[in-house]
Scaffold this active site. Structure first.
Site, PDB file in Angstrom:
ATOM      1  N   CYS A   1     -15.016  -4.199   1.884  1.00  0.00           N
ATOM      2  CA  CYS A   1     -15.844  -3.534   2.881  1.00  0.00           C
ATOM      3  C   CYS A   1     -15.405  -2.091   3.008  1.00  0.00           C
ATOM      4  CB  CYS A   1     -15.661  -4.211   4.234  1.00  0.00           C
ATOM      5  SG  CYS A   1     -17.048  -5.235   4.649  1.00  0.00           S
TER       6      CYS A   1
ATOM      7  N   THR B   1       0.843  -1.207   0.000  1.00  0.00           N
ATOM      8  CA  THR B   1       0.000   0.000   0.000  1.00  0.00           C
ATOM      9  C   THR B   1       0.871   1.248   0.000  1.00  0.00           C
ATOM     10  OG1 THR B   1      -1.817  -1.110   1.122  1.00  0.00           O
ATOM     11  CG2 THR B   1      -1.739   1.286   1.333  1.00  0.00           C
TER      12      THR B   1
HETATM   13  N1  PLP Z   1      -1.745  -4.711  -4.135  1.00  0.00           N
HETATM   14  C1  PLP Z   1      -2.416  -5.853  -4.281  1.00  0.00           C
HETATM   15  C2  PLP Z   1      -2.664  -6.394  -5.650  1.00  0.00           C
HETATM   16  C3  PLP Z   1      -2.874  -6.540  -3.158  1.00  0.00           C
HETATM   17  O1  PLP Z   1      -3.564  -7.675  -3.316  1.00  0.00           O
HETATM   18  C4  PLP Z   1      -2.630  -5.987  -1.882  1.00  0.00           C
HETATM   19  C5  PLP Z   1      -3.147  -6.641  -0.664  1.00  0.00           C
HETATM   20  O2  PLP Z   1      -4.259  -7.094  -0.592  1.00  0.00           O
HETATM   21  C6  PLP Z   1      -1.926  -4.785  -1.784  1.00  0.00           C
HETATM   22  C7  PLP Z   1      -1.493  -4.188  -2.942  1.00  0.00           C
HETATM   23  C8  PLP Z   1      -1.643  -4.153  -0.466  1.00  0.00           C
HETATM   24  O3  PLP Z   1      -0.569  -4.809   0.188  1.00  0.00           O
HETATM   25  P1  PLP Z   1      -0.235  -4.534   1.708  1.00  0.00           P
HETATM   26  O4  PLP Z   1      -1.191  -5.332   2.515  1.00  0.00           O
HETATM   27  O5  PLP Z   1       1.182  -4.994   1.861  1.00  0.00           O
HETATM   28  O6  PLP Z   1      -0.339  -3.072   1.942  1.00  0.00           O
END
Ligand code: PLP
Length: 390
Positions: A322, A71
């Site tokens: 959600c 993220t």
């Molecule tokens: N990008 C994708 C495609 C994901 O599936 C996720 C998590 O669900 C993320 C980014 C976010 O990752 P993180 O939980 O390390 O912030």
């Protein structure tokens, strides 16, 4: 016994993590300290950088910047390029941690183009090229979709974008691909790839940007000069070290992991298609993650299935995210052109590499039994869809 079929949400660590964590606990200094405690921690972080380069197929001089997760990594890429101006291009089925910073960029007057994927969730090279402008500065397209599992043609996109917009930064979110297939940042040719530790069986709260040598990104988190001045803040030494150690463990195992994931998914899907009427598998004929099955089960609410499966000790998920406690239809399925009934009746089953054959058979037969029960309740109630079994 809990059977975890929600590996795309988080890939729970296997038993080996205990030994890995114990070993990593020896080096928990502050990597910025000059003394030996700091230097040991710094060496551990550097070792982890090399491990992440290897698992991602990056070049030796590519730069790994650790973050608090994919993220933050995705937010950093978008903010970094976005503040330089120009148009940003992405796709409507990206993860919210790409779409939300893009939306903010647009709110602040920036230009964002979102390509729509096709009915299988795949972005077309032509659609990307069509949306490119002379001022496009960022193209951000994920490798594998987290909900449906279909893969985007990243190398072809890179080839075409380089031809039309040679100065644009090309980013790919590889959070779901890492550990589920051979990943080669070099072969894909992207400028930045972002990854997440907990999707490969390391700890939550850790991720990375892998930045091609020579590409300059600016920090989102301002502070000290850590991480080559691209991410301020004392490094999460434990999280980073565990990420590197787990990457080392799984790198040689990837081909075997892929075949056992694919065997589990294929056996599951074969049973489901044979035994459950009115089921469709999203993206079944396209290249997909080996472990992910996105199933539309007509007339059966995903929420009801998740609860009923949970009561049987089986963890699955829906395509629905959600937001503030209010389940919204999955933006991924909506972007693929599906209506509300379908978005509400789609589940995601994502297998671990260690899912045993009997367990997979049990998951499939339990699902079939529950679907039949929910449908029979709905038939008795004279309803056709959206029937609650609760
Ligand atoms: N990008 C994708 C495609 C994901 O599936 C996720 C998590 O669900 C993320 C980014 C976010 O990752 P993180 O939980 O390390 O912030």
């Amino acid at each position: 016994m809990i059977i975890d079929c929600d590996a795309n949400a988080t890939y729970l660590p296997d038993e080996r993590i205990r030994g890995v964590i114990a070993a990593c606990l020896r080096n928990l200094g502050n990597p910025s300290s000059l003394h030996r405690g700091g230097q040991r921690a710094k060496a551990a972080v550097e070792e982890a950088r090399a491990s992440i380069r290897r698992v991602a197929g990056a070049a030796e001089n590519d730069v790994v910047v650790f973050t608090s997760g994919a993220t933050e990594a995705n937010n950093t890429v978008i903010a970094s390029v976005g503040t330089q101006g120009g148009d940003l291009l992405s796709a409507a089925n990206e993860h919210p941690c790409v779409l939300a910073p893009l939306a903010r960029h647009a709110e602040r007057g920036g230009v964002v183009h979102l390509v729509r994927p096709d009915q299988d969730g795949v972005v077309s090279v032509d659609d990307v090229v069509e949306r490119l402008t002379p001022t496009t500065t960022l193209i951000s397209i994920m490798i594998a979709n987290n909900e449906v599992g279909t893969l985007n043609p990243i190398s072809e996109i890179v080839r075409e974008v380089r031809r039309v917009a040679p100065k644009a930064i090309i980013h790919t979110d590889a959070a779901q691909m890492l550990g589920k297939g051979t990943l080669s940042m070099r072969e894909l040719g992207v400028d930045v790839m972002t990854v997440s530790a907990h999707k490969i069986g390391a700890l939550t709260g850790t991720g990375a940007m892998i930045i091609r040598h020579g590409v300059q990104l600016h920090p989102l988190i301002l502070g000290g000069p850590q991480e080559g001045k691209v991410r301020g803040g004392t490094e999460n030494v434990l999280g980073v070290s565990v990420f590197g150690a787990v990457a080392d463990l799984i790198t040689p195992e990837i081909p075997a992991r892929v075949s056992s994931m694919a065997a589990a998914r294929d056996a599951f899907e074969e049973y489901v298609v044979r035994e459950i009427p009115d089921v469709e598998i999203h993206g079944a004929r396209r290249q997909r993650l080996p472990n992910t099955s996105s199933l539309y089960i007509k007339g059966v609410r995903a929420d009801d299935l998740i609860v009923a499966m949970d009561l049987e000790g089986i963890l699955i998920s829906s395509g629905a995210a959600c937001s503030s406690g209010k389940p919204e239809p999955s933006h991924v399925l909506v972007s693929m052109g599906y209506d509300e009934e379908r978005t509400r009746s789609t589940i995601r089953v994502s297998f671990r590499a260690d899912a045993e054959r009997e367990i997979v058979a049990h998951v499939a037969s339990t699902l079939a039994r529950i679907v039949e029960r929910i449908r029979s309740v709905s038939d008795k109630a004279g309803e056709t869809s959206y029937v609650s079994a609760r």
